[in-house]
Design a protein around this motif. Structure first.
Motif: not given
Ligand SMILES: Cc1cc2nc3c(=O)[nH]c(=O)nc-3n(C[C@H](O)[C@H](O)[C@H](O)COP(=O)(O)OP(=O)(O)OC[C@H]3O[C@@H](n4cnc5c(N)ncnc54)[C@H](O)[C@@H]3O)c2cc1C
Ligand code: FES
Lengths: 398, 104
Positions: A7-9, A11-13, A45-47, A105-107, A292-294, A318-320
């Motif tokens: 997961g490279a978003s 939490a991962g990065i 969901s913003k910019e 993350g979540v789906t 929380n992810a940070n 937060w939410s805008d």
């Molecule tokens: C549209 C939107 C708006 C948001 N706005 C806010 C806000 O205003 N304030 C706030 O506090 N939070 C907000 N959030 C929540 C916040 O972005 C998440 O809590 C955060 O991104 C969590 O990070 P994560 O890395 O755990 O999960 P994710 O960001 O979901 O990243 C998980 C990554 O893992 C990858 N992945 C999944 N399964 C696999 C697999 N099997 N193999 C390889 N890779 C995989 C995915 O493609 C994804 O890139 C928002 C979320 C979304 C979607």
């Protein structure tokens, strides 16, 4: 030794960054399903709905190079063999590890039939956001299903572009489950004030259309015209690839206080996918908040390297919406609205939530950062609400 | 070129609070509970927020109210995500007459 992060978003990065910051020198491999360079999610969901552009990167190219990780994008983990310590992927590869961090993350959930209809979207990836933005720019008739944060932000983006928006929400008032009916009612006035038509207390019976969506049927028999439907009805942890691995999965990957997966000493989880006994909560929870992810990332890095865990911080999100900023600290749903100041038609609105003993457990603040920070301290100290010094909310600050 | 910019009279800034001194770049001046002054760049290094105008000061730690990044006001160092870049720090001079200046 190799640390593998799946997961490279966010939490991962951040986990990779935090590991390097505390001096972890082992090889780090990061695999992520998406093809874009790692980018941030809240702007989606913003910019990102307002104008065409690029994803907001989580770190610069230079920082990515300096991180010295093997980053494999477009690679989906498909299974885990925890005994042999191997992750298998959609590309047919096997990745060995000494330590594994799960950050998938979540789906998002969608509606039955959605996958067969053009014009029905969830918003979780940049590609989702780009598709919604393109439809908005084409001047669509929008139905948003779900009055949570993402639904509200999409409605707000569509209204900003002058489009008609219907929002369908099964609860009698959106957000009641989080804030109680009184505060939820005040906050959802933002929709009315900005021209979003809220259909509350009603569900979706089905989607209409042949090829492309043309309407949404409601459970009370009504029908709403639509050529763009955005579904924001929550998300499920992305743990399908862990099936059969033996890992404890029950609405997320179950972890201890230090984010070690229970029963698997070399496996950790972070971010939206991790269910853990958070310091400001009672039972194990999953938190879908960006901070929380940070924070998880820093905690996992400390656990892996044996460093001191970072000081726990109160939950924050937060939410805008409609040009206003809603900030929530603590856990409002753990208490009741005990004090309200201002309103959404004034410069600011503040709601403080207290437990049965009258102690501050959470706050929702609209456009008043200073009061928010006071409430944050009160949450951390469990200050009795009656002792909280709250002025008249300050004017909206730029 | 160094600039000596007037911030405030020292008794104008309560311990435990902060202010922004406009200019290029704007500077945040903090006063800790012990009464000492510190100055850093005003804009949070994460996104865009004025730390002098609106933030939370706890001993020598300032928290940005937008996404809760924390910095050490003595060194400018980031203490947690989402900040990874330090704030620039500036020297503070308290003149004999109690006027506070930042050296930018
Ligand atoms: C549209 C939107 C708006 C948001 N706005 C806010 C806000 O205003 N304030 C706030 O506090 N939070 C907000 N959030 C929540 C916040 O972005 C998440 O809590 C955060 O991104 C969590 O990070 P994560 O890395 O755990 O999960 P994710 O960001 O979901 O990243 C998980 C990554 O893992 C990858 N992945 C999944 N399964 C696999 C697999 N099997 N193999 C390889 N890779 C995989 C995915 O493609 C994804 O890139 C928002 C979320 C979304 C979607
Ligand atoms: S702008 Fe300061 S934490 Fe994001």
């Amino acid at each position: 030794m190799t640390t593998l992060i799946v997961g490279a978003s966010v939490a991962g990065i951040r986990t990779a960054q935090a590991l390097r910051m505390v001096g972890h020198r082992d090889a780090i491999t990061l695999i992520g399903e998406e093809l874009h360079q790692p980018y941030d999610k809240p702007p989606l969901s913003k910019e990102c709905l307002a104008e065409p552009g690029e994803p907001v990167p989580l770190l610069s190219n230079d920082d990515l190079v300096a991180l010295d990780v093997e980053l494999r994008l477009g690679v989906r983990a498909t299974s885990l063999d925890a005994e042999r310590r191997v992750v298998r992927t959609s590309t047919g590869e096997s990745f060995d590890y000494d330590r594994l961090v799960i950050a998938t993350g979540v789906t998002p959930r969608s509606l039955p039939g959605a996958q067969h209809l053009a014009g029905v979207h969830t918003v979780r990836t940049y590609d989702d956001a780009a598709a919604v933005r393109a439809s908005l720019a084409a001047g669509r008739r929008v139905v948003v299903v779900g009055g949570g944060f993402i639904g509200a932000e999409v409605a707000s983006a569509a209204r900003a572009q002058g489009l008609p928006v219907d929002l369908v929400e099964p609860q009698d008032v959106p957000m009641t489950h989080l804030f109680g009916v009184e505060v939820a009612t005040e906050i959802s006035r933002l929709h009315e004030l900005n021209g979003t038509v809220v259909h509350a207390g009603v569900g979706v019976a089905g989607l209409e259309g042949d090829g492309g969506v043309t309407g949404v049927r409601l459970t009370d028999g009504r029908r709403l015209d639509a050529d763009l439907v955005v579904v924001g009805i929550g998300a499920a942890p992305a743990t399908d690839w862990l099936l059969g691995s033996g890992l404890p999965v029950d609405d997320g990957v179950l972890c201890d206080e230090q984010l070690r997966v229970i029963g698997f000493p070399d496996v950790y989880a972070a971010g939206d996918v991790a269910r853990w006994p958070m310091p400001f909560g009672e039972r194990p929870v999953r938190v879908e908040h960006w901070t929380n992810a940070n924070e998880h990332a820093a905690l996992v890095a400390a656990t892996i390297t044996g460093g001191a865990p970072p000081r726990p911080q109160p939950p924050y999100v937060w939410s805008d919406q409609y040009g206003r900023r809603i900030q929530i600290v603590g856990t409002p749903r753990a208490g009741r609205a005990a004090r309200l100041v201002g309103s959404v038609t004034e410069a600011a609105f503040v709601a403080i939530f207290a437990d049965d003993d009258g102690r501050t457990v959470g706050a929702l603040v609209l456009d008043d950062a200073r009061t928010l920070m006071r409430c944050r301290k009160a949450v951390a100290a469990r200050t009795p609400v009656c002792e909280l010094q709250l002025g008249v909310p300050a004017a909206v600050r730029a | 070129m160094q600039e000596r910019r007037f911030a405030c009279a020292s008794d104008e800034l309560e311990p435990g609070t902060s202010m922004t001194v406009p200019g290029d770049p704007p500077v945040a001046v903090f006063r800790n509970e012990a009464g000492d002054f510190f100055a850093t760049a005003d804009t949070c290094t994460h996104e865009d927020w004025s730390l002098g105008t609106d933030s939370d000061l706890d001993d020598e730690e300032v928290t940005c109210p937008l996404h809760m990044a924390r910095f050490d006001i003595r060194t400018g160092k980031p203490l947690c995500f989402p900040a990874t870049v330090a704030l620039a720090t500036f020297e503070v001079e308290v003149a004999a007459d109690g006027r506070v200046y930042v050296v930018v």
